[in-house]
Scaffold this motif. Structure first.
Motif, PDB file in Angstrom:
ATOM      1  N   ASN A 166      31.029  78.510  66.107  1.00 37.44           N
ATOM      2  CA  ASN A 166      30.392  79.738  66.533  1.00 37.44           C
ATOM      3  C   ASN A 166      29.892  80.445  65.291  1.00 37.44           C
ATOM      4  O   ASN A 166      30.683  81.019  64.557  1.00 37.44           O
ATOM      5  CB  ASN A 166      31.451  80.601  67.227  1.00 37.44           C
ATOM      6  CG  ASN A 166      30.836  81.281  68.423  1.00 37.44           C
ATOM      7  OD1 ASN A 166      29.615  81.221  68.613  1.00 37.44           O
ATOM      8  ND2 ASN A 166      31.672  81.923  69.207  1.00 37.44           N
ATOM      9  N   ARG A 169      27.315  86.085  62.721  1.00 33.48           N
ATOM     10  CA  ARG A 169      25.969  86.599  62.447  1.00 33.48           C
ATOM     11  C   ARG A 169      26.007  87.433  61.181  1.00 33.48           C
ATOM     12  O   ARG A 169      26.754  88.401  61.105  1.00 33.48           O
ATOM     13  CB  ARG A 169      25.463  87.433  63.628  1.00 33.48           C
ATOM     14  CG  ARG A 169      25.418  86.657  64.914  1.00 33.48           C
ATOM     15  CD  ARG A 169      24.343  85.587  64.869  1.00 33.48           C
ATOM     16  NE  ARG A 169      24.650  84.530  65.828  1.00 33.48           N
ATOM     17  CZ  ARG A 169      23.919  83.440  65.982  1.00 33.48           C
ATOM     18  NH1 ARG A 169      22.856  83.220  65.244  1.00 33.48           N
ATOM     19  NH2 ARG A 169      24.259  82.535  66.871  1.00 33.48           N
ATOM     20  N   SER A 208      25.774  73.837  74.825  1.00 35.18           N
ATOM     21  CA  SER A 208      26.283  74.689  73.742  1.00 35.18           C
ATOM     22  C   SER A 208      25.184  75.665  73.295  1.00 35.18           C
ATOM     23  O   SER A 208      25.467  76.787  72.875  1.00 35.18           O
ATOM     24  CB  SER A 208      26.789  73.843  72.566  1.00 35.18           C
ATOM     25  OG  SER A 208      25.729  73.339  71.798  1.00 35.18           O
ATOM     26  N   LYS A 211      25.095  78.359  75.991  1.00 36.37           N
ATOM     27  CA  LYS A 211      26.284  79.219  75.865  1.00 36.37           C
ATOM     28  C   LYS A 211      26.101  80.201  74.700  1.00 36.37           C
ATOM     29  O   LYS A 211      26.419  81.382  74.816  1.00 36.37           O
ATOM     30  CB  LYS A 211      27.543  78.364  75.669  1.00 36.37           C
ATOM     31  CG  LYS A 211      28.783  79.222  75.541  1.00 36.37           C
ATOM     32  CD  LYS A 211      30.057  78.425  75.474  1.00 36.37           C
ATOM     33  CE  LYS A 211      31.275  79.331  75.388  1.00 36.37           C
ATOM     34  NZ  LYS A 211      31.241  80.350  74.332  1.00 36.37           N
ATOM     35  N   GLU A 212      25.562  79.675  73.593  1.00 34.76           N
ATOM     36  CA  GLU A 212      25.364  80.571  72.441  1.00 34.76           C
ATOM     37  C   GLU A 212      24.380  81.687  72.799  1.00 34.76           C
ATOM     38  O   GLU A 212      24.577  82.849  72.443  1.00 34.76           O
ATOM     39  CB  GLU A 212      24.864  79.762  71.232  1.00 34.76           C
ATOM     40  CG  GLU A 212      24.972  80.529  69.930  1.00 34.76           C
ATOM     41  CD  GLU A 212      24.656  79.684  68.698  1.00 34.76           C
ATOM     42  OE1 GLU A 212      24.935  78.458  68.710  1.00 34.76           O
ATOM     43  OE2 GLU A 212      24.131  80.245  67.737  1.00 34.76           O
ATOM     44  N   GLN A 214      23.794  82.854  75.808  1.00 37.93           N
ATOM     45  CA  GLN A 214      24.476  83.753  76.755  1.00 37.93           C
ATOM     46  C   GLN A 214      25.429  84.693  76.003  1.00 37.93           C
ATOM     47  O   GLN A 214      25.454  85.902  76.256  1.00 37.93           O
ATOM     48  CB  GLN A 214      25.255  82.911  77.785  1.00 37.93           C
ATOM     49  CG  GLN A 214      25.980  83.735  78.839  1.00 37.93           C
ATOM     50  CD  GLN A 214      25.019  84.394  79.831  1.00 37.93           C
ATOM     51  OE1 GLN A 214      24.251  83.713  80.490  1.00 37.93           O
ATOM     52  NE2 GLN A 214      25.062  85.725  79.912  1.00 37.93           N
ATOM     53  N   ASP A 215      26.205  84.125  75.067  1.00 37.35           N
ATOM     54  CA  ASP A 215      27.150  84.948  74.294  1.00 37.35           C
ATOM     55  C   ASP A 215      26.400  86.029  73.511  1.00 37.35           C
ATOM     56  O   ASP A 215      26.843  87.175  73.419  1.00 37.35           O
ATOM     57  CB  ASP A 215      27.957  84.087  73.306  1.00 37.35           C
ATOM     58  CG  ASP A 215      28.962  83.188  74.028  1.00 37.35           C
ATOM     59  OD1 ASP A 215      29.185  83.395  75.237  1.00 37.35           O
ATOM     60  OD2 ASP A 215      29.495  82.269  73.378  1.00 37.35           O
ATOM     61  N   LEU A 216      25.263  85.620  72.929  1.00 41.08           N
ATOM     62  CA  LEU A 216      24.474  86.598  72.168  1.00 41.08           C
ATOM     63  C   LEU A 216      23.965  87.697  73.097  1.00 41.08           C
ATOM     64  O   LEU A 216      24.027  88.883  72.774  1.00 41.08           O
ATOM     65  CB  LEU A 216      23.293  85.903  71.466  1.00 41.08           C
ATOM     66  CG  LEU A 216      23.664  85.075  70.228  1.00 41.08           C
ATOM     67  CD1 LEU A 216      22.540  84.130  69.845  1.00 41.08           C
ATOM     68  CD2 LEU A 216      23.998  85.994  69.047  1.00 41.08           C
ATOM     69  N   ASP A 218      25.275  88.681  75.914  1.00 47.39           N
ATOM     70  CA  ASP A 218      26.415  89.518  76.322  1.00 47.39           C
ATOM     71  C   ASP A 218      26.823  90.484  75.206  1.00 47.39           C
ATOM     72  O   ASP A 218      27.350  91.556  75.464  1.00 47.39           O
ATOM     73  CB  ASP A 218      27.624  88.647  76.711  1.00 47.39           C
ATOM     74  CG  ASP A 218      27.332  87.829  77.963  1.00 47.39           C
ATOM     75  OD1 ASP A 218      26.376  88.176  78.695  1.00 47.39           O
ATOM     76  OD2 ASP A 218      28.047  86.824  78.200  1.00 47.39           O
ATOM     77  N   ALA A 219      26.569  90.060  73.942  1.00 46.68           N
ATOM     78  CA  ALA A 219      26.930  90.925  72.806  1.00 46.68           C
ATOM     79  C   ALA A 219      25.816  91.931  72.505  1.00 46.68           C
ATOM     80  O   ALA A 219      25.886  92.646  71.503  1.00 46.68           O
ATOM     81  CB  ALA A 219      27.209  90.064  71.580  1.00 46.68           C
ATOM     82  N   TYR A 221      22.409  91.186  72.116  1.00 48.22           N
ATOM     83  CA  TYR A 221      21.181  90.633  71.525  1.00 48.22           C
ATOM     84  C   TYR A 221      20.118  90.509  72.616  1.00 48.22           C
ATOM     85  O   TYR A 221      20.435  90.257  73.785  1.00 48.22           O
ATOM     86  CB  TYR A 221      21.452  89.257  70.904  1.00 48.22           C
ATOM     87  CG  TYR A 221      22.197  89.342  69.593  1.00 48.22           C
ATOM     88  CD1 TYR A 221      21.525  89.222  68.382  1.00 48.22           C
ATOM     89  CD2 TYR A 221      23.573  89.563  69.569  1.00 48.22           C
ATOM     90  CE1 TYR A 221      22.208  89.324  67.175  1.00 48.22           C
ATOM     91  CE2 TYR A 221      24.258  89.664  68.364  1.00 48.22           C
ATOM     92  CZ  TYR A 221      23.566  89.541  67.173  1.00 48.22           C
ATOM     93  OH  TYR A 221      24.235  89.644  65.986  1.00 48.22           O
TER      94      TYR A 221
END
Ligand code: SAM
Ligand code: SF4
Length: 473
Positions: A166, A169, A208, A211-212, A214-216, A218-219, A221
């Motif tokens: 992961n 950033r 992957s 997912k990255e 999506q995670d961004l 959700d954070a 971005y």
């Protein structure tokens, strides 16, 4: 490198030599790591992987190399001047090491891969040489140096994509991020060192990547740029059997676009031989896939393209431009151009200028040819265009691009464009800046009703040479 209008952040001259600092490092103790990066965005992304691996091993980052225990320089080999820059920087690190003898100095990235252990002989202050596929080995290699040895790992891999790491950033604005979707390059353009420094092409597991993204999202971005040397040849298979699932670049683009209509998706770089209509139709289908394509032409002359081993000719490239204009009429197009490649005649150079006239690029990165040791061109052809001629041709290419960039920018004036606010403008805290769909930087007055990370509609009122200026409507 000369670039005009700073089209994108893929190779941002203002970031060269930037020191990367982890938010989580503040108020933490641990061995201090300083990482400085050069070259393309892929290197900046790799530095985030390096920081992630070493932060798991207990390191914290520092913005000041003089106080660091471990100093890494992530290097670029694409042109000779990129390497000269790194050598000069190493001299400065060396001066600090005299005062702090236990400081460990490591060279990462393309130059490490190109020079391998020769680096240790040439630059005595270097303790560690690590190629782009060996970053997982860093904690172990640092351990070897701690025991008093020098350490080298420049093994290239056919599998490594760092998919499970992961990336932290670094120096992020919290709104735009890069995601590496593939590594290496199989193209063997004759002038280019990348296939030798970054190894064979491999595509990362699409799940992957999604997912990255999506995670961004959700954070917080709101924009991701999918990165690869040649994204259109992205190809992933879940297994060897015939029934295995396979995903191409158009399909990956769609999967990422579906994360949210509020997440903008960009990508770079496209290769003219590989970009398909399927990609263009996918871009047309999703409003959140930005209408911007970086399509390096290198030369407008078919014979030069052949000696460059670009595997397309002038007519093929023009056909791709026509397809983009037909399917995506609003799409911005940028390019890379090399002047004075081996054997290039004056007439052949004129064809590059006429290609520029044909496309009227929104932006361009323009270079004079720099011979790189070990490349097919260095082995097969004489670097026979005199330096002064290369430079004069480059100036002609730049002058024409300046006209076209200006022309393209003017086309936005009077329009209302959707802009993703990235933060305050560089010049004033009274203005916000952000990009429109076509990747132009837009500046407009700050207001309390909107903030970074939000989309606003901006009426474009005027333009400078590189920026659009307007007001929110
Ligand atoms: N993979 C991308 C592609 O094919 O367009 C770009 C890779 S390279 C990092 C970026 C640009 O550097 C190339 O498009 C080319 O214009 C330029 N370049 C590469 N090797 C060069 C050389 N030996 N001399 C001058 N420019 C070079
Ligand atoms: Fe280099 Fe060509 Fe690969 Fe781009 S496509 S990285 S120019 S070999």
């Amino acid at each position: 490198m000369l670039d005009l209008n700073i089209p994108s952040k893929e190779h941002d001259e203002s970031r060269q030599g930037e020191a990367l600092v982890l938010e989580s490092s503040k108020n933490h103790t641990g061995r201090k790591l300083y990482v400085e990066s050069y070259g393309c965005q892929m290197n900046f992304s790799d530095s985030e992987i390096v920081a992630s691996i070493l932060s798991d091993a207990g390191f914290v980052t520092t913005p000041d190399y003089t106080e660091a225990d471990v100093v890494f320089i992530n290097t670029c080999s694409i042109r000779e001047n990129a390497e000269v820059r790194v050598r000069n920087r190493l001299k400065q690190f060396g001066a600090s090491k005299v005062k702090k003898p236990d400081m460990l100095i490591g060279v990462l990235g393309c130059m490490a891969e190109r020079l391998k252990s020769k680096f240790l002989e040439e630059e005595k202050i270097v303790d560690l040489v690590v190629g782009p596929d060996a970053y997982r080995d860093l904690p172990n290699l640092i351990g070897k140096v701690d025991e008093g040895n020098k350490a080298v790992n420049v093994l290239l891999s056919r599998e490594e994509t760092y998919a499970d790491i992961n990336p932290v950033r670094l120096n992020s604005n919290g709104i735009t991020a890069f995601i590496s979707i593939m590594r290496g390059c199989d193209n063997m353009c004759s002038f280019c060192v990348v296939p030798f420094t970054r190894g064979r092409e491999r595509s990362r597991d699409p799940y992957s990547v999604v997912k990255e993204a999506q995670d961004l999202f959700d954070a917080g971005y709101r924009e991701v740029t999918l990165l690869g040397q040649n994204v259109d040849s992205y190809k992933w298979k879940s297994g060897e059997e015939e029934s295995a699932e396979s995903v191409n670049f158009a399909q990956l683009l769609e999967k990422v676009a579906l994360v949210s209509p509020e997440l903008r998706v960009r990508f770079s770089t496209s290769h003219p031989k590989d970009i398909t209509d399927e990609v263009l139709y996918t871009m047309a289908k999703y409003e959140n896939i930005c209408k911007y394509i970086h399509l390096p032409v290198q030369s407008g002359n078919s014979r030069i393209l052949e000696v460059m081993n670009r595997t397309y000719d002038r007519a093929w490239y023009m056909e791709k431009i026509n397809a983009i204009r037909r399917i995506l009429p609003e799409c911005a197009i940028s390019t890379d151009i090399i002047t004075g490649f081996c054997t290039e005649t004056e007439e052949e150079h004129q064809e590059t200028l006429s290609m520029q006239e044909f496309v009227k690029y929104d932006f361009a990165y323009m270079f004079s040819y720099s011979e790189r040791p070990g490349t097919p061109a260095a082995k097969k052809f004489e670097d026979d265009v005199p330096e002064a001629v290369k430079k004069r041709r480059l100036e002609e290419v730049i002058a024409l691009q300046q006209q076209h960039g200006y022309y393209r920018l003017q086309q936005h004036i009077g329009k209302v464009e959707k802009v993703l606010i990235e933060g305050f403008s560089k010049k004033s805290k009274e203005d916000y800046c952000g990009r429109n769909d076509q990747n132009c930087m837009v500046v407009f007055p700050v207001s309390e009703t909107y903030k970074p990370g939000e989309y606003v509609n901006v009426l474009i009122e005027r333009g400078t040479s590189a920026t659009l200026i307007g007001k929110v409507v």
